[in-house]
Design a protein around this motif. Structure first.
Motif, PDB file in Angstrom:
ATOM      1  N   THR A  79       0.843  -1.197   0.000  1.00  0.00           N
ATOM      2  CA  THR A  79       0.000   0.000   0.000  1.00  0.00           C
ATOM      3  C   THR A  79       0.878   1.247   0.000  1.00  0.00           C
ATOM      4  N   GLU A  80       1.926   1.219   0.847  1.00  0.00           N
ATOM      5  CA  GLU A  80       2.838   2.363   0.917  1.00  0.00           C
ATOM      6  C   GLU A  80       3.748   2.439  -0.310  1.00  0.00           C
ATOM      7  N   ILE A  81       4.185   1.293  -0.808  1.00  0.00           N
ATOM      8  CA  ILE A  81       5.003   1.305  -2.026  1.00  0.00           C
ATOM      9  C   ILE A  81       4.210   1.914  -3.180  1.00  0.00           C
ATOM     10  N   THR A  82       2.973   1.477  -3.349  1.00  0.00           N
ATOM     11  CA  THR A  82       2.150   1.955  -4.460  1.00  0.00           C
ATOM     12  C   THR A  82       1.852   3.446  -4.328  1.00  0.00           C
ATOM     13  N   ARG A  83       1.626   3.893  -3.118  1.00  0.00           N
ATOM     14  CA  ARG A  83       1.341   5.321  -2.897  1.00  0.00           C
ATOM     15  C   ARG A  83       2.551   6.191  -3.201  1.00  0.00           C
ATOM     16  N   THR A  84       3.740   5.731  -2.799  1.00  0.00           N
ATOM     17  CA  THR A  84       4.946   6.564  -2.922  1.00  0.00           C
ATOM     18  C   THR A  84       5.677   6.379  -4.243  1.00  0.00           C
ATOM     19  N   ALA A  85       5.250   5.411  -5.062  1.00  0.00           N
ATOM     20  CA  ALA A  85       5.977   5.089  -6.294  1.00  0.00           C
ATOM     21  C   ALA A  85       5.721   6.119  -7.386  1.00  0.00           C
ATOM     22  N   SER A  86       6.799   6.533  -8.036  1.00  0.00           N
ATOM     23  CA  SER A  86       6.680   7.390  -9.213  1.00  0.00           C
ATOM     24  C   SER A  86       6.251   6.537 -10.407  1.00  0.00           C
ATOM     25  N   GLY A 142       6.602   4.454 -13.503  1.00  0.00           N
ATOM     26  CA  GLY A 142       7.754   3.690 -13.981  1.00  0.00           C
ATOM     27  C   GLY A 142       8.672   3.200 -12.879  1.00  0.00           C
ATOM     28  N   ALA A 143       8.282   3.397 -11.614  1.00  0.00           N
ATOM     29  CA  ALA A 143       9.100   2.923 -10.495  1.00  0.00           C
ATOM     30  C   ALA A 143       9.289   1.412 -10.576  1.00  0.00           C
ATOM     31  N   ARG A 144      10.397   0.936 -10.009  1.00  0.00           N
ATOM     32  CA  ARG A 144      10.684  -0.502 -10.001  1.00  0.00           C
ATOM     33  C   ARG A 144      10.900  -1.005  -8.578  1.00  0.00           C
ATOM     34  N   ASP A 162      -2.740  -5.015  -9.505  1.00  0.00           N
ATOM     35  CA  ASP A 162      -3.121  -4.578 -10.842  1.00  0.00           C
ATOM     36  C   ASP A 162      -2.428  -3.277 -11.258  1.00  0.00           C
ATOM     37  N   GLN A 163      -1.820  -2.587 -10.309  1.00  0.00           N
ATOM     38  CA  GLN A 163      -1.116  -1.345 -10.626  1.00  0.00           C
ATOM     39  C   GLN A 163       0.361  -1.585 -10.961  1.00  0.00           C
ATOM     40  N   TRP A 164       0.747  -2.871 -10.994  1.00  0.00           N
ATOM     41  CA  TRP A 164       2.138  -3.229 -11.233  1.00  0.00           C
ATOM     42  C   TRP A 164       2.232  -4.274 -12.342  1.00  0.00           C
ATOM     43  N   PHE A 192      14.496 -14.261  -8.307  1.00  0.00           N
ATOM     44  CA  PHE A 192      14.728 -12.821  -8.306  1.00  0.00           C
ATOM     45  C   PHE A 192      13.574 -12.203  -9.099  1.00  0.00           C
ATOM     46  N   HIS A 193      13.002 -11.110  -8.586  1.00  0.00           N
ATOM     47  CA  HIS A 193      11.754 -10.608  -9.159  1.00  0.00           C
ATOM     48  C   HIS A 193      11.792  -9.096  -9.343  1.00  0.00           C
ATOM     49  N   ILE A 194      11.208  -8.650 -10.464  1.00  0.00           N
ATOM     50  CA  ILE A 194      11.145  -7.224 -10.806  1.00  0.00           C
ATOM     51  C   ILE A 194       9.684  -6.852 -11.103  1.00  0.00           C
ATOM     52  N   TYR A 195       9.206  -5.824 -10.448  1.00  0.00           N
ATOM     53  CA  TYR A 195       7.886  -5.275 -10.752  1.00  0.00           C
ATOM     54  C   TYR A 195       8.049  -3.793 -11.101  1.00  0.00           C
ATOM     55  N   THR A 196       7.312  -3.332 -12.091  1.00  0.00           N
ATOM     56  CA  THR A 196       7.366  -1.940 -12.490  1.00  0.00           C
ATOM     57  C   THR A 196       5.985  -1.304 -12.401  1.00  0.00           C
ATOM     58  N   LYS A 197       5.949  -0.053 -11.971  1.00  0.00           N
ATOM     59  CA  LYS A 197       4.680   0.659 -11.763  1.00  0.00           C
ATOM     60  C   LYS A 197       4.051   0.990 -13.109  1.00  0.00           C
ATOM     61  N   THR A 198       2.801   0.623 -13.243  1.00  0.00           N
ATOM     62  CA  THR A 198       2.074   0.911 -14.487  1.00  0.00           C
ATOM     63  C   THR A 198       1.752   2.381 -14.570  1.00  0.00           C
TER      64      THR A 198
END
Length: 415
Positions: free
Chosen positions: A351-358, A360-362, A384-386, A408-414
């Motif tokens: 919740t906090e990651i999604t709120r603070t993410a710019s 294209g954040a990773r 769904d936002q990633w 090892f895992h990578i998620y990027t902000k939509t």
């Protein structure tokens, strides 16, 4: 001001207790969690066991990025500085790791040269390191961190004197590796002989003939069948269960054999300082191989110039993010912390990651098992936002020289 060592005890470290304890005290799981917490409340990782080159490639790290990362041994945070990010916030629930990260930053700022930094953090049996600390580093440390490193043990030695010997033989991980060497010697195997291998073929031959057979020994199978046996690797009960789920008989010996085989055989020894620490219990000399990324000469000037961009916090990841404004962070490094979390903690974090993410954040992280820990656990409204970069994640898993993780895992902000 309270001594940092007094905060380190598991019973007094409420932040660590909240992160680890999920079961009642007298239950089997609860006892296991509290034993792990007791061990984890001291210095655990003198060296971080995540590959920073894989991290930076996955993050596509560049100038101007704002990063939040877990501290651990601090090696990766310093490596990231070689890319001149705008800011790094470093968090850890373990005050010993906080003190180590602050020491490393001060050493880069105030030791006279690159050679002095390498001697302090990359060389065993450098008896002048504690004197260099007194002369160049200590006067610039905050009171709490200086008090931590000058605190004396029952033997009368100051903590900083571990750098006069071999800091990498200390801490929970260092003692675990030492115990592994002792068990191997009881079976007639000297693991330090791996350092003599001159090629991948010789590394493979040593592993197959000397190391692999150890995992069939009754003593080792008995030891690895117990959750507490891997506490020395910093593997909590939850992660042990993930590893055991990968084996048909519930024994993790085959899983550990597979991970150690990757460490020993998949990368040339001179390019894998993780293997040097595991087998030789030191870093290679310049003739033998490469030092960690943060200690390499070509990165020294940029790291030293950028140390003021780092702030080290004794806090949880979620706690720190809650203090940040929306869309203010570009890169998140979670190590393997999510393997420990309940669903509630996991969703609170994201919740906090999604709120603070710019845009294209990773986010990058590792898992004991192969699959992403988010699958089936994170709220669809958040997930769904990633976008999960599955193919890239799989490729970088293979490149991770530390070899101890399944995924090892990578998620990027939509956008």
């Amino acid at each position: 001001m309270a001594d940092i060592a007094q905060e380190a005890g598991f019973g007094k470290n409420q932040k660590l207790r909240q992160a680890l304890l999920q079961h009642k005290a007298l239950s089997r799981q609860g006892i296991s969690e509290r034993l792990f917490g007791l061990l984890f409340s001291g210095l655990v990782y003198p060296q971080i066991w995540e590959d920073p080159d894989v991290d930076m490639s996955a993050m596509e790290l560049a100038e101007g990025h704002s990063i939040v990362t877990i501290a651990s041994g601090g090696c990766n945070m310093l490596a990231y500085l070689s890319r001149s990010p705008k800011k790094i916030d470093v968090v850890d629930l373990n005050p010993h790791h906080v003190a180590l990260n602050r020491l490393k930053l001060a050493a880069f700022r105030h030791l006279p040269s690159h050679a002095d930094v390498v001697r302090h953090f990359g060389t065993a049996d450098a008896r002048s390191n504690s004197k260099s600390f007194d002369m160049f580093i200590a006067p610039h440390l905050d009171q709490r961190t200086r008090g931590y490193w000058e605190r004396r043990s029952l033997s009368g030695r100051r903590r900083i004197e571990a750098f006069d010997r071999n800091i990498y033989k200390t801490g929970l991980l260092g003692r675990f590796i030492g115990a592994g060497h002792l068990i191997a010697r009881l079976h007639g195997i000297d693991l330090t002989e791996m350092a003599k291998a001159k090629s991948l073929r010789e590394q493979r031959q040593f592993f197959e003939s000397h190391v692999a057979p150890l995992f069939d020994k009754p003593l080792i199978r008995w030891i690895t069948a117990r959750k507490s046996s891997l506490f020395g690797l910093g593997i909590p009960p939850q992660q042990y269960d993930e590893l055991a789920s990968l084996a048909a008989d519930g024994s993790i010996a085959p899983v550990l054999r597979q991970r150690l085989e990757k460490l020993a055989c998949h990368f040339p020894l001179r390019e894998n300082y993780f293997a040097w620490q595991a087998f030789a219990r030191r870093y290679p000399s310049p003739q033998e191989g490469n030092l960690p990324t943060y200690l390499r000469a070509e990165n020294y000037k940029s790291i030293r110039a950028n140390t003021e961009r780092v702030t080290v916090h004794h806090a949880s990841f979620t706690e720190l993010l809650a203090q940040k404004s929306a869309a203010s962070v570009d890169r998140y490094v979670l190590l393997d912390a999510q393997d420990w979390m309940t669903d509630e903690q996991l969703n609170g974090l994201w919740t906090e990651i999604t709120r603070t993410a710019s845009v294209g954040a990773r986010v990058i992280f590792r898992t004991a098992a192969e699959k992403s820990v988010l699958t089936g656990r994170l709220s669809p409204a958040l997930l769904d936002q990633w976008t999960y970069l599955e193919e890239r994640s799989r490729a970088l898993t293979l490149q991770d020289r530390s070899a101890i993780y399944g995924g090892f895992h990578i998620y990027t902000k939509t956008a």
